[in-house]
Design a protein around this motif. Structure first.
Motif, short mmCIF file in Angstrom:
data_model
loop_
_atom_site.label_atom_id
_atom_site.label_comp_id
_atom_site.label_asym_id
_atom_site.label_seq_id
_atom_site.Cartn_x
_atom_site.Cartn_y
_atom_site.Cartn_z
N GLU A 161 32.98 40.84 41.33
CA GLU A 161 33.78 39.98 42.40
C GLU A 161 32.86 39.41 43.36
OE1 GLU A 161 37.73 42.41 42.79
OE2 GLU A 161 36.14 43.81 42.06
N HIS B 250 31.10 36.39 42.38
CA HIS B 250 31.85 35.16 42.15
C HIS B 250 32.69 34.63 43.26
CE1 HIS B 250 31.00 36.15 37.85
NE2 HIS B 250 31.57 35.02 37.57
N TYR B 251 33.12 35.39 44.08
CA TYR B 251 34.15 35.18 45.16
C TYR B 251 33.44 35.26 46.50
CZ TYR B 251 37.39 36.25 41.70
OH TYR B 251 38.12 36.49 40.50
N THR C 270 31.08 33.43 48.20
CA THR C 270 31.01 32.13 48.78
C THR C 270 31.34 31.05 48.23
OG1 THR C 270 28.64 31.66 47.92
CG2 THR C 270 28.51 32.68 49.87
N ALA C 271 32.43 31.51 47.40
CA ALA C 271 33.40 30.47 46.52
C ALA C 271 34.08 29.59 47.23
CB ALA C 271 34.10 31.27 45.28
N PHE C 272 34.65 30.00 48.39
CA PHE C 272 35.91 29.18 49.05
C PHE C 272 35.23 28.73 50.29
CE2 PHE C 272 37.31 33.11 46.85
CZ PHE C 272 37.78 32.68 45.78
#
Length: 440
Positions: free
Chosen positions: A432, A435-436, A438-440
């Motif tokens: 997690e 994947h998350y 710096t994804a947004f």
């Protein structure tokens, strides 16, 4: 000892036992025991030994409840001097206030054996025990105990078996001295993974032997500085560890599965096909018993591994000598159930299998023609432990196995496993973060 000595005391004297592990397992398969000196063997045989059930584990008790009394079964008495000189163990049937305890896995299996006997059927079982030998490196990461075990295709590698000769030989020798009939020891498909086989027996004896074998393998591995793990999928990229069960039905000492004239070509009787149909009918619910951990579904959900295959069924199909099926038919004498893994409680797994088989026989179910693993007519096996628990709750035949001695066991087990799933789900994993973050 006097001439009126109990059978347990006689066995202890004949084997020069000085201490006895009075042992039972909880619903998760945790082995619980007290160490009883041989001087107290008659009291053990007469009264059993007491446990605080809530402290022991998943046994359906609260702190206020009366003691669980573990009543030894002398037929299961097993000297284990390979672990400690003078040590033996005996499997016990937990009782509460004089009655067999309905939350005890061994008691549940006994009840299902009785149900089969009511139909003049005896159940025989063979079990394949797979496990990894591991250690931890200086950073605390899990690694293969044998650092040279790094081949891309390690299965059956003669060198890998030879390097672990001392451990494998000690387990094999123990099994044979106990009369189990160890007939093969091999390196399995994953680096660090092994399997040790022994002869089939009546279903209760085999379930006891699975628990005893896990104990022996674990303790003998520890003596050599290794950890033996039966965790289904300790490494994400390697094959997981199964607990394959070979099941057959007998009557009056005669096997009922073989048939000379089988139009479906597998050498099986109509009774055998009804048994297979029962397993397929209840496959999803059975997974909650034969694959009872969050980690189990990392094994059954794997598409492939570094060695090329997962060897775990994904769809409830059956066929001949084909390891892609949930139910494999190696020959006309037995059926192999391949959905179980190393975390399975053998008593519950066997009891669930018996329940499914008996339902198939009683309803005269038909499994259809032998089919491939991509059979579009069958829904896939549960994707997670939560899905398996939901299937269990929706299946009266399999949940009824858990409730066969008394009420509320299926509900308790489902709640236990649902809590396990959500406890795992609440953890934030490295995946997690990767994947998350710096994804947004």
């Amino acid at each position: 000892m006097t001439s009126t000595a109990s059978p347990l005391a006689t066995l202890a004297k004949e084997s020069e036992t000085t201490f006895i592990l009075a042992l039972f397992v909880d619903l998760t398969g945790k082995p619980c025991a007290k160490l009883v000196p041989v001087e107290a063997v008659e009291e053990l045989a007469r009264e059993g030994v007491g446990f605080a059930g809530y402290a022991a584990g998943a046994m359906g008790q609260e702190p206020k409840d009366p003691d669980i009394m573990a009543i030894p079964d002398p037929a299961s008495f097993t000297p284990v001097p390979f672990v400690k000189e003078g040590l033996a163990l005996v499997h016990c049937d937990p009782h509460v206030e004089g009655e067999p305890w309905r939350f005890a896995p061994r008691v549940i299996l006994r009840r299902m054996i009785e149900r089969a006997a009511e139909r003049d059927l005896s159940v025989y079982l063979g079990a394949e025990i797979e496990y990894f030998l591991v250690a931890k490196d200086e950073r605390g990461a899990l690694v293969t105990a044998d650092p040279s075990d790094s081949a891309a295709r390690p299965c059956y590698d003669a060198r890998g078996v030879t390097r672990m000769f001392d451990h494998l030989a000690s387990v094999s020798t123990a099994m044979n001295q106990l009369g189990w009939g160890n007939y093969a020891n091999d390196h399995e498909d994953g680096n660090g993974q092994f399997e040790q086989n022994f002869d089939y027996a009546d279903v209760l004896t085999t379930a006891d032997r699975v628990i005893t074998a896990r104990y022996l393998i674990s303790m003998l591995a520890e003596q050599r500085g290794m950890t033996a793990t039966f965790m289904p999928k300790p490494f994400g990229d390697r094959t997981g560890s199964g607990l394959h069960m070979h099941l057959s039905l007998w009557k009056d000492d005669e096997p009922l599965f073989p048939a000379a004239d089988d139009p479906r070509g597998l050498g099986l009787s109509e009774l055998a096909y009804q048994a297979i149909a029962g397993v397929l009918e209840h496959a999803s619910a059975l997974q909650a018993l034969v694959a009872p951990t969050v980690n189990s579904y990392k094994r059954t959900g794997a598409v492939a591994t570094t060695s090329g295959a997962s060897w775990a069924p994904r769809v409830p199909t059956y066929g001949g000598n084909d390891r892609t099926h949930l139910v494999r038919v190696p020959d006309g004498n037995r059926i192999e159930l391949r959905g179980g893994d190393g975390s399975a409680n053998p008593y519950l797994a066997a009891a669930g299998a018996i329940g499914a088989v008996l339902d198939g026989v009683e309803r005269r179910l038909d499994p259809g023609a032998p089919g491939g693993s991509d059979d579009a007519d069958r829904a896939p096996l549960p994707l997670t432990l939560l899905h398996a628990v939901e299937a269990l709750e929706a299946d009266p035949a399999v949940s009824g196995v858990l409730d066969s001695v008394g009420p509320d066991v299926a509900r308790y087990f489902a709640d236990l496993k649902r809590e396990e799933f959500f406890t795992w789900h609440s953890q934030v994993s490295a995946w997690e973060v990767d994947h998350y973050l710096t994804a947004f």
